[in-house]
Design an enzyme around this catalytic site. Sequence first.
Site, PDB file in Angstrom:
ATOM      1  CD  GLN A 273      -2.736  -1.160  -0.188  1.00  0.00           C
ATOM      2  OE1 GLN A 273      -3.452  -0.225  -0.532  1.00  0.00           O
ATOM      3  NE2 GLN A 273      -2.572  -2.232  -0.943  1.00  0.00           N
ATOM      4  CG  HIS A 276      -1.516   2.609  -3.954  1.00  0.00           C
ATOM      5  ND1 HIS A 276      -2.153   2.615  -5.166  1.00  0.00           N
ATOM      6  CD2 HIS A 276      -1.822   1.429  -3.370  1.00  0.00           C
ATOM      7  CE1 HIS A 276      -2.815   1.483  -5.313  1.00  0.00           C
ATOM      8  NE2 HIS A 276      -2.635   0.738  -4.241  1.00  0.00           N
ATOM      9  CD  GLU A 342      -8.502   2.419   0.689  1.00  0.00           C
ATOM     10  OE1 GLU A 342      -8.867   2.462  -0.504  1.00  0.00           O
ATOM     11  OE2 GLU A 342      -7.389   2.854   1.066  1.00  0.00           O
ATOM     12  CG  HIS A 343      -7.266  -1.757   1.814  1.00  0.00           C
ATOM     13  ND1 HIS A 343      -6.671  -0.563   1.458  1.00  0.00           N
ATOM     14  CD2 HIS A 343      -7.956  -2.185   0.729  1.00  0.00           C
ATOM     15  CE1 HIS A 343      -6.983  -0.279   0.200  1.00  0.00           C
ATOM     16  NE2 HIS A 343      -7.763  -1.232  -0.261  1.00  0.00           N
ATOM     17  CG  ASP A 376      -5.467  -3.458  -4.279  1.00  0.00           C
ATOM     18  OD1 ASP A 376      -6.432  -2.893  -3.737  1.00  0.00           O
ATOM     19  OD2 ASP A 376      -4.284  -3.303  -3.907  1.00  0.00           O
ATOM     20  CG  HIS A 435     -50.405  17.296   6.599  1.00  0.00           C
ATOM     21  ND1 HIS A 435     -50.237  18.630   6.358  1.00  0.00           N
ATOM     22  CD2 HIS A 435     -49.259  16.678   6.186  1.00  0.00           C
ATOM     23  CE1 HIS A 435     -49.049  18.837   5.824  1.00  0.00           C
ATOM     24  NE2 HIS A 435     -48.427  17.653   5.699  1.00  0.00           N
TER      25      HIS A 435
END
Length: 461
Positions: A273, A276, A342-343, A376, A435
């Site tokens: 990761q 990235h 996230e992961h 991924d 109403h």
Amino acid sequence: MSSPAAFLAVTDLRGRRPAPAELEAALPRAELDVEAAAQAVRPVVEDVAARGAAAVLEASERFDGVRPPHLRVPPAELQRALDELDPAVREALETSAERVRAVDSAHTRPSDAVQVVPGGTVTQRWVPMRRVGLYVPGGRAVLPSSVVMNVVPAQVAGVEQIVVASPPQQEHGGLPHPTILAACALLGVNEVIAAGGAQAIALLAHGAEDLGDGAGLERVDLVTGPGNVYVAAAKRLVRGVVGIDAEAGPTEIAILADGQAEAAFVAADLISQAEHDPLAASVLVTDAADLVEAVERELAAQVPQAPHRERIEQALRGPQSGVVLVDDVEQGLAVVNAYGAEHLEIQTAEAEDVAARVTNAGAVFVGPYSPVSLGDYAAGSNHVLPTGGTSRFSSGLGVQTFLRGIHEIRYDKTALEASRGAATVLAEAEGLPSHGRAVDVRFDKHPARPSSRKASLSTPF
């Protein structure tokens, strides 16, 4: 514990049980100022809204260093990219798409009717978005897998029109990367726009009268897909004009591991990761000091062998990455739930049971043979996931991202009469008597109304 050359800074929570706010503040986190980025890109977004394609072309020249000859990629270029695609890459994309499609197909939701009272039902009907814009980045890495992750759930949901936008590449004559184009063609997407960054998001949200080829671009209903902070900022600015999936930040991985974890696996996953982006977050949560030392040794051995060594080192040594030492797996669970990665990988004894107790994560990877890298590309799960702790209130991209629930209410007179009391009492309690009157009027005894024929005979003209 660690030498000065250690890759990961250590936060030691052993013997402490910080309150939730204190715990969250103590954890490593990427510093991402989306609001500042929004102010920076606001002029670009407003310019695209006002001037359309001309503004996009100027922004592309300024930010991407290239002015595409066409904003709309010609169909022939899509087909050419597919024809020239490496067969091995094509096969891998087909495998990825097949697996994502299988998972998403199982997650579609049929309409369901609930009988509330005899003669009164409420049905939830799921309706796909009509037109969506899917953003595929083209910066440090070419991500044809993101085409799969965005397009396939939209197709499974039944979206009628799909537009993909991806940045123009100087080395490819102002077109998006050929592998991106090939992935679009492989999945049957024929509307592809050569635009990236904030200008692409603005174009999808506002549309344009003419893209330079004599045809316009209709705005979309929803924009999805990952991107950098400026893409996230542009999404923030167009939210409300269109729907968005999320304001995604840099990627992140958290690994909850105990002393039984394999250090080489843990290190490789942290590196994967970090590869990235220099802002990517790699966090290890463990109760095993020995594992930390073993992971550091593995990082020292593996990082120098990585093609993107400098980027990885910067990410691992950044304030968003590190080790969190805890007393036991129980405390580790509290930490990863506060972090909301996230992961999230679970590499502990009884990994299945531990994973079942995770409440905040974009996706959970259970056991030593379920690495994030699998997700991924080829697990069948989606890799467009919430970042920055937003998994507390949001989910990853999937078929339901592209569906809207519509309630249909069907009551006959008997059912309405059974509900009349509750409706009229609440109407009075809220000071909205009309109403209640709209219900009561249906039970008034009306005199017979004249037929339309008699009414026409009495008309003096």
